[in-house]
Design a protein around this motif. Structure first.
Motif, short mmCIF file in Angstrom:
data_model
loop_
_atom_site.label_atom_id
_atom_site.label_comp_id
_atom_site.label_asym_id
_atom_site.label_seq_id
_atom_site.Cartn_x
_atom_site.Cartn_y
_atom_site.Cartn_z
N ALA A 44 -3.02 18.20 35.30
CA ALA A 44 -2.41 17.15 35.63
C ALA A 44 -3.02 15.84 34.91
N ASP A 45 -4.09 16.06 34.21
CA ASP A 45 -4.63 14.91 33.59
C ASP A 45 -3.91 15.01 32.05
N VAL A 69 5.18 12.99 28.48
CA VAL A 69 4.27 13.27 27.44
C VAL A 69 3.34 14.39 28.12
N VAL A 70 3.73 15.52 27.25
CA VAL A 70 2.63 16.70 27.79
C VAL A 70 1.60 17.10 26.70
N MET A 71 0.39 17.14 27.03
CA MET A 71 -0.59 17.43 25.91
C MET A 71 -1.42 19.01 26.10
N PRO A 72 -0.72 19.74 25.27
CA PRO A 72 -1.15 21.21 25.54
C PRO A 72 -2.63 21.07 24.73
N GLY A 73 -3.33 22.11 25.14
CA GLY A 73 -4.72 22.34 24.42
C GLY A 73 -5.00 23.51 23.73
N SER A 74 -3.81 24.44 23.67
CA SER A 74 -3.86 25.80 23.06
C SER A 74 -2.64 26.17 22.71
N THR A 75 -2.56 27.23 21.81
CA THR A 75 -1.26 27.88 21.41
C THR A 75 -0.47 28.32 22.65
N ALA A 113 5.32 21.52 37.28
CA ALA A 113 5.68 22.67 36.38
C ALA A 113 4.72 22.47 35.19
N PHE A 114 4.86 21.00 34.62
CA PHE A 114 4.13 21.20 33.32
C PHE A 114 2.36 20.99 33.75
N GLU A 115 2.25 20.27 34.91
CA GLU A 115 0.78 20.18 35.37
C GLU A 115 0.24 21.54 35.22
N ALA A 116 0.96 22.36 35.71
CA ALA A 116 0.43 23.91 36.12
C ALA A 116 0.06 24.56 34.81
#
Length: 558
Positions: A18-19, A53-59, A11-14
């Motif tokens: 995945a990276d 650890v989850v690394m989002p790239g935008s708001t 769900a987080f990968e979606a």
């Protein structure tokens, strides 16, 4: 590896790809490290590694991650540059939302502001701002801290505060992902009018989301802000002198750096009032003498040998026990001369003096004052510290604060855990802010290598809790975390308002509140009145120290 089911990781990968999701041991343990210059070890792990650890790239991706956490009732905590344990999750198995991919930086010179994201560091911001004859505020954490984090979520005052205010007051418009995953823009950005202001008619939103000290990750995630910049009279790029690690910067044209000293804090406080009111001094920083010594030496061994031989310069000894490192800044020669005349008059009227410093020492102090690079040297003094209090209040309290911190240290130099501090009587770091007040915190360095030293630090911290509970000294950094319910009633019942805000905006209690406030009063606050009488009674203290020694001696340290 974490115990998160594969479908939750998916769900987080979606949301982020995945990276940008990991539950590998080496990743989650890196986010369990408290940092602050200490080498990773069992003593520097918080013992509360995140599940992933989850690394989002935008708001939008941050909002998506928070919604997944809400869907599966997972606690989460935002992580920016990771300076200090406030960036770590407070509950083992939570999700660390690492914002390292979000490092946008845009300077708006006409509006004297910048638009920044969480991973923009103060060092990057000030370097870009200088190109436009502007500068930002750098808090005491140094150039690696996140100005967005200090503006939205925590507290901090730095060397330039007399000229630049503090980041919590420099925050303009902001973008916020609430604990339930809603994206909210406050101020002018909410009307697509830019990022130039965060407040309009009526009550200010800033007071609710951060108060004085900030929610430290307990109220969702802040993803973008406008931040105020200030005039800079120096060059677009600083010049550097000396070989590493003796690197310094000569004072730019129409700048001057001095180490000032007085015989007592009463005279120094009078001078400080005059300096802040006159604005003749733009940068002002009090480093304890031992910290000055570590700034001037390349290694701990060099400092130790010079200190033992009595060969440290006066500014690194108790001869500089009552003093400030200051730098004046001017745009013209006439203003420079005025600054000098005012400073000399202040010193003459308060029995102060300029200490003798060499050109190399002057350049190193100038670099410390203008860039806050001295912070790395402070971290070298030890791998842990016992913190007594952080006080943001009237400059008139300076003598009382120094006396209180010395009283709290008491006999801990030679008893109850050995020599926690050997060279200075106290370790009060001080900065001025806005020509109105000052911030100080007492950070005596120690070591995790010996259990008795940690026991002395804990004893010192709790002693300062008790002394400040009996008689609060200024707006102290005790209305935070589990201490909120201990000290809130004596500080305007701040804990009540914090809890109302928390429970309103985070009804599921998923945004990590370890360093903010819990939905209900902590059990420790109810037990504290009795426990302190037992453990800090002359008969109970030895038992208390034995308990601490046993607790901290569970790992492989000596």
């Amino acid at each position: 590896m974490s115990n998160l089911p594969p479908h939750i990781l998916k769900a987080f990968e979606a949301v982020v790809g995945a990276d940008n999701v990991s539950d590998e041991d080496f990743v989650v343990n890196c986010h369990d490290w408290m940092g602050l210059g200490a080498d990773p070890s069992t003593r520097t792990l918080l013992g509360k590694a995140p599940a992933a650890v989850v690394m989002p790239g935008s708001t939008e991706e941050v909002a998506g991650v928070v919604k997944v956490c809400n869907q599966y009732k997972l606690k989460f905590k935002a992580h920016s540059t990771g300076y200090g344990n406030y960036s770590g999750v407070g509950t083992k198995g939570s999700i660390s939302i690492d914002l390292c991919r979000m490092k946008g930086l845009e300077i708006d010179p006409e509006s004297r502001m910048a638009i920044i994201q969480p991973y923009t560091t103060a060092g990057e911001l000030v370097s870009e701002a200088h190109k436009h004859q502007l500068m930002c505020h750098i808090i005491g954490a140094g150039p690696i801290h996140s100005p967005l984090a200090s503006a939205t979520s925590f507290v901090g005052v730095g060397v330039a505060g007399n000229h630049t205010s503090i980041n919590s007051r420099n925050m303009l418009s902001l973008e916020w992902v609430t604990p339930e995953g809603e994206i909210v823009r406050i101020g002018s950005s909410g009307s697509d009018a830019g990022w130039f202001t965060g407040e309009g008619p009526g009550p200010g939103f800033r007071g609710m989301i951060r108060g004085l000290y900030g929610a430290a990750g307990g109220l969702g995630v802040f993803t973008k802000i406008g931040i105020k910049l200030y005039p800079w009279a120096g060059p677009k790029t600083l010049e550097w002198s000396g070989p590493h690690p003796y690197r310094g910067t000569p004072p730019p044209e129409n700048f001057a750096t001095y180490q000032l000293d007085w015989d007592n804090w009463e005279d120094a406080t009078k001078a400080t009032q005059m300096m802040k009111n006159s604005k003749a001094v733009a940068f002002i920083n009090r480093m304890p003498p031992a910290a000055v010594g570590h700034c001037l030496t390349a290694t701990n061994r060099e400092y130790y040998d010079l200190q033992r031989a009595g060969k440290l310069p006066d500014i690194a000894t108790k001869a500089n026990a009552v003093g400030w490192s200051v730098t004046t800044m001017a745009w013209t020669k006439a203003q420079f001369d005025w600054n000098e005349a005012v400073l000399n008059k202040i010193l003459a009227e308060t029995n102060g003096r300029k200490m003798d410093i060499s050109e190399r020492e002057r350049d190193i102090l100038t670099a410390a004052v203008l860039t806050s690079h001295y912070v790395a040297r402070f971290n070298r003094m030890g791998d842990c510290a016992g913190v007594s209090m952080g006080v943001l209040d009237s400059v008139n309290l300076i003598p009382d604060v120094v006396k209180r911190t010395n009283d709290d240290i008491g006999d801990k130099e030679t008893k109850a855990g050995g020599k926690m501090m050997e060279v200075d009587t106290e370790q009060n770091w001080m900065w001025l802010s806005e020509g109105r007040h000052f911030w100080t915190e007492n950070n005596p360095a120690s070591t995790r290598s010996f259990v008795k030293n940690i026991v002395a630090c804990v004893d010192f911290i709790l002693s300062s809790f008790i002394s400040n509970e009996k008689k609060p000294l200024g707006a102290a950094l005790f209305v935070h975390g589990e201490a909120s319910d201990l000290f809130g009633p004596k500080l305007g019942h701040a804990n009540r308002w914090m809890r109302k805000v928390k429970n309103t905006w985070d009804p599921n209690n998923l945004s990590d509140s370890k360093h903010y406030i819990q939905p209900e009063a902590a059990k420790e606050s109810k037990a504290w009145p009795i426990a302190k009488k037992i453990f800090f009674h002359p008969w109970g203290k030895p038992i208390f120290r034995k308990i601490l020694t046993k607790e901290f001696g569970k790992d492989d340290s000596k």
